[in-house]
Motif scaffolding. Sequence first.
Motif, PDB file in Angstrom:
ATOM      1  N   CYS B  24       0.808  -1.224   0.000  1.00  0.00           N
ATOM      2  CA  CYS B  24       0.000   0.000   0.000  1.00  0.00           C
ATOM      3  C   CYS B  24       0.840   1.272   0.000  1.00  0.00           C
ATOM      4  O   CYS B  24       0.294   2.374  -0.069  1.00  0.00           O
ATOM      5  CB  CYS B  24      -0.957   0.014   1.192  1.00  0.00           C
ATOM      6  SG  CYS B  24      -0.160   0.369   2.766  1.00  0.00           S
ATOM      7  N   GLY B  25       2.155   1.133   0.084  1.00  0.00           N
ATOM      8  CA  GLY B  25       3.018   2.318   0.085  1.00  0.00           C
ATOM      9  C   GLY B  25       3.121   2.994   1.437  1.00  0.00           C
ATOM     10  O   GLY B  25       3.750   4.050   1.560  1.00  0.00           O
ATOM     11  N   GLY B  26       2.520   2.394   2.461  1.00  0.00           N
ATOM     12  CA  GLY B  26       2.516   3.000   3.787  1.00  0.00           C
ATOM     13  C   GLY B  26       3.878   2.934   4.471  1.00  0.00           C
ATOM     14  O   GLY B  26       4.787   2.210   4.035  1.00  0.00           O
ATOM     15  N   ASP B  27       4.006   3.692   5.560  1.00  0.00           N
ATOM     16  CA  ASP B  27       5.249   3.678   6.339  1.00  0.00           C
ATOM     17  C   ASP B  27       5.358   2.368   7.118  1.00  0.00           C
ATOM     18  O   ASP B  27       4.357   1.821   7.589  1.00  0.00           O
ATOM     19  CB  ASP B  27       5.263   4.856   7.320  1.00  0.00           C
ATOM     20  CG  ASP B  27       5.404   6.185   6.590  1.00  0.00           C
ATOM     21  OD1 ASP B  27       6.009   6.191   5.497  1.00  0.00           O
ATOM     22  OD2 ASP B  27       4.891   7.190   7.102  1.00  0.00           O
ATOM     23  N   LEU B  28       6.607   1.912   7.283  1.00  0.00           N
ATOM     24  CA  LEU B  28       6.863   0.661   7.994  1.00  0.00           C
ATOM     25  C   LEU B  28       7.500   0.945   9.347  1.00  0.00           C
ATOM     26  O   LEU B  28       8.361   1.819   9.460  1.00  0.00           O
ATOM     27  CB  LEU B  28       7.791  -0.230   7.160  1.00  0.00           C
ATOM     28  CG  LEU B  28       7.230  -0.697   5.811  1.00  0.00           C
ATOM     29  CD1 LEU B  28       8.314  -1.377   4.992  1.00  0.00           C
ATOM     30  CD2 LEU B  28       6.053  -1.643   6.018  1.00  0.00           C
ATOM     31  N   LEU B  29       7.062   0.222  10.356  1.00  0.00           N
ATOM     32  CA  LEU B  29       7.623   0.339  11.696  1.00  0.00           C
ATOM     33  C   LEU B  29       8.452  -0.907  11.992  1.00  0.00           C
ATOM     34  O   LEU B  29       7.987  -2.037  11.765  1.00  0.00           O
ATOM     35  CB  LEU B  29       6.507   0.467  12.736  1.00  0.00           C
ATOM     36  CG  LEU B  29       5.652   1.733  12.652  1.00  0.00           C
ATOM     37  CD1 LEU B  29       4.501   1.650  13.641  1.00  0.00           C
ATOM     38  CD2 LEU B  29       6.509   2.966  12.932  1.00  0.00           C
ATOM     39  N   GLU B  30       9.674  -0.709  12.515  1.00  0.00           N
ATOM     40  CA  GLU B  30      10.538  -1.847  12.803  1.00  0.00           C
ATOM     41  C   GLU B  30      10.286  -2.368  14.206  1.00  0.00           C
ATOM     42  O   GLU B  30      10.138  -1.594  15.161  1.00  0.00           O
ATOM     43  CB  GLU B  30      12.011  -1.449  12.644  1.00  0.00           C
ATOM     44  CG  GLU B  30      12.943  -2.646  12.813  1.00  0.00           C
ATOM     45  CD  GLU B  30      14.381  -2.335  12.429  1.00  0.00           C
ATOM     46  OE1 GLU B  30      14.618  -1.244  11.887  1.00  0.00           O
ATOM     47  OE2 GLU B  30      15.248  -3.190  12.679  1.00  0.00           O
ATOM     48  N   GLY B  31      10.205  -3.695  14.313  1.00  0.00           N
ATOM     49  CA  GLY B  31      10.068  -4.357  15.597  1.00  0.00           C
ATOM     50  C   GLY B  31      10.930  -5.603  15.612  1.00  0.00           C
ATOM     51  O   GLY B  31      11.810  -5.774  14.759  1.00  0.00           O
ATOM     52  N   SER B  32      10.678  -6.476  16.559  1.00  0.00           N
ATOM     53  CA  SER B  32      11.478  -7.704  16.602  1.00  0.00           C
ATOM     54  C   SER B  32      10.660  -8.838  17.206  1.00  0.00           C
ATOM     55  O   SER B  32       9.650  -8.619  17.882  1.00  0.00           O
ATOM     56  CB  SER B  32      12.753  -7.480  17.416  1.00  0.00           C
ATOM     57  OG  SER B  32      12.421  -7.168  18.760  1.00  0.00           O
ATOM     58  N   ARG B  33      11.116 -10.057  16.947  1.00  0.00           N
ATOM     59  CA  ARG B  33      10.494 -11.270  17.487  1.00  0.00           C
ATOM     60  C   ARG B  33      11.606 -12.131  18.083  1.00  0.00           C
ATOM     61  O   ARG B  33      12.759 -12.047  17.678  1.00  0.00           O
ATOM     62  CB  ARG B  33       9.782 -12.059  16.381  1.00  0.00           C
ATOM     63  CG  ARG B  33       8.698 -11.288  15.620  1.00  0.00           C
ATOM     64  CD  ARG B  33       7.410 -11.210  16.406  1.00  0.00           C
ATOM     65  NE  ARG B  33       6.335 -10.658  15.583  1.00  0.00           N
ATOM     66  CZ  ARG B  33       6.000  -9.366  15.522  1.00  0.00           C
ATOM     67  NH1 ARG B  33       6.691  -8.474  16.234  1.00  0.00           N
ATOM     68  NH2 ARG B  33       5.006  -8.949  14.764  1.00  0.00           N
ATOM     69  N   GLU B  34      11.192 -13.023  18.967  1.00  0.00           N
ATOM     70  CA  GLU B  34      12.162 -13.879  19.650  1.00  0.00           C
ATOM     71  C   GLU B  34      12.800 -14.910  18.728  1.00  0.00           C
ATOM     72  O   GLU B  34      13.941 -15.305  18.906  1.00  0.00           O
ATOM     73  CB  GLU B  34      11.478 -14.613  20.810  1.00  0.00           C
ATOM     74  CG  GLU B  34      11.041 -13.699  21.949  1.00  0.00           C
ATOM     75  CD  GLU B  34      12.231 -13.222  22.769  1.00  0.00           C
ATOM     76  OE1 GLU B  34      13.300 -13.856  22.700  1.00  0.00           O
ATOM     77  OE2 GLU B  34      12.093 -12.215  23.471  1.00  0.00           O
ATOM     78  N   GLY B  35      12.045 -15.392  17.736  1.00  0.00           N
ATOM     79  CA  GLY B  35      12.589 -16.410  16.824  1.00  0.00           C
ATOM     80  C   GLY B  35      11.857 -17.738  16.904  1.00  0.00           C
ATOM     81  O   GLY B  35      12.046 -18.596  16.035  1.00  0.00           O
ATOM     82  N   ALA B  36      11.005 -17.929  17.926  1.00  0.00           N
ATOM     83  CA  ALA B  36      10.201 -19.159  17.974  1.00  0.00           C
ATOM     84  C   ALA B  36       9.193 -19.123  16.831  1.00  0.00           C
ATOM     85  O   ALA B  36       8.589 -18.082  16.561  1.00  0.00           O
ATOM     86  CB  ALA B  36       9.483 -19.264  19.315  1.00  0.00           C
ATOM     87  N   ALA B  37       9.023 -20.274  16.155  1.00  0.00           N
ATOM     88  CA  ALA B  37       8.217 -20.266  14.937  1.00  0.00           C
ATOM     89  C   ALA B  37       7.580 -21.629  14.694  1.00  0.00           C
ATOM     90  O   ALA B  37       7.976 -22.645  15.273  1.00  0.00           O
ATOM     91  CB  ALA B  37       9.087 -19.873  13.745  1.00  0.00           C
TER      92      ALA B  37
END
Lengths: 379, 105
Positions: B24-37
């Motif tokens: 959609c061309g919107g702004d992106l916010l950076e975050g993080s995850r622990e890695g469990a998947a």
Amino acid sequence: MTVAIASTGLLRFGKRPECLEELLAGAGREALQGAPGGARPDALIVANMAAGSLAHTESLAPRIADLLGLSGVPAWRVESASATGAGGFQLGAHLVASGAFDRVLVVAGEKMTALPTAATTTALSRSLSPLEVRHGGTMPSMAALVSGLYLSRYRLPIEEMAEVTVRNRASSSRNPRAQLTALVTREEVNHSRMVSSPLRLLHVSAISDGAGAVLLTRPRSKDEVVVLGMGQSTEVLDVAARPMEPPGFRSTRRAARAAYDQAGVGRKEVRVAEVHDAFAPFQLIDLEDLGFCGPGEGLEWTKEGRGDPNGVLPINPSGGLLGRGHPVGASGLAQIIEIDRQLRGSAGPMQAGAPTVGLAQSVGGLGSHNFVSILGRRT
Amino acid sequence: MIAVWSCGPCSLLLLERHDRCPSCGGDLLEGSREGAATVLAATELLVAPEGWSAPHRLVLFELDGGGRSLAVAEDPLPAPGGRGRVELGQEGRFLWKRVPSAPSL
């Protein structure tokens, strides 16, 4: 739309001796020879996916213009990955519909058999996302993941996907231009060698050479085959980032909606369809994305024979990509040529009733840009 | 930790840096995850692409908390629904690390 198909040309698909340019020009000549009054095109579109990688040639538009005696005519090369032929067709139709040109010749083709399979696979994988390529993703492996998502979602065993291959190979056995004309059984499909689990060799369309051509004009008589509607949609390149419910290709669903709206017809009015079965599970996904059946119903719909040549909506009476072969730049246009011939009643042993509305659907890359074209014949 | 970018307007989640949301061309916010998947799909390719050895195993995973991508897996190929851990390896490649008790194919 105010665009008609004046004539077509389609070479047999398979391992062929000609170079790419000769394939494209051969199909173009066949279409021009069939043109009413020998009409000379005033524009040329050359559709090809990967000439540089697969055939070590470039600058195809003036080359093919030269070979067809059309030097001086405006010409463009179009690329839309494995939907390239459909992309060329739709652009040509837009050129005629806009009034910019009266007669546009679209030729589409690919030469794939000159390289070892590994090199061909690498060339095709360049249409995937950079992230997928970085992880060693290829067309077969990414298709296997998409197929796995679909099978898991609806709890379908991979062995049932043989229903698609067996049916399409039965159809291609009647197609004089198909690469694969031998019948196959469920057992042969399910015991063919593994390519990328769960997909086996006979779930996968064949590497192939081939070309087709269509001459597009403004409608001139009442019984011509005309373009009723077209749709195309791009999609986020990374397969994993896309919405996963329902499984399938949102780009097909968007393209279909646009094409149905423009054509002014519903899915129930479509009487024959050529869909993109590059991998057997994709045909079931296509049926659902096009609205021919509900989500998860593609297998039962198929097993009930609804898509057989004598069914309520014949699917891939040509044999599809699984039977006809899949020269990636040519397949999208070949689908449209097959629909044109069905509507004219000139499909010979592949003729499936007397349809007046037909649809062609083509998947570009791994669903990153898909096309739907609806043709009709006024009666 | 695995970096995740989320689009405010359309909620698309990406594990690859983009300047703007590709949808959609919107702004992106950076975050993080622990890695469990969790494994959503997996495949074993028997003819490896150039630069890789066969068989080449790929996992399509979903991180706990959201975000999907591909990872390269070692033997044995994990089954859909299997649990594991994603780590970031060399050249920006995700690696699938199996939880010892997780099912495999």
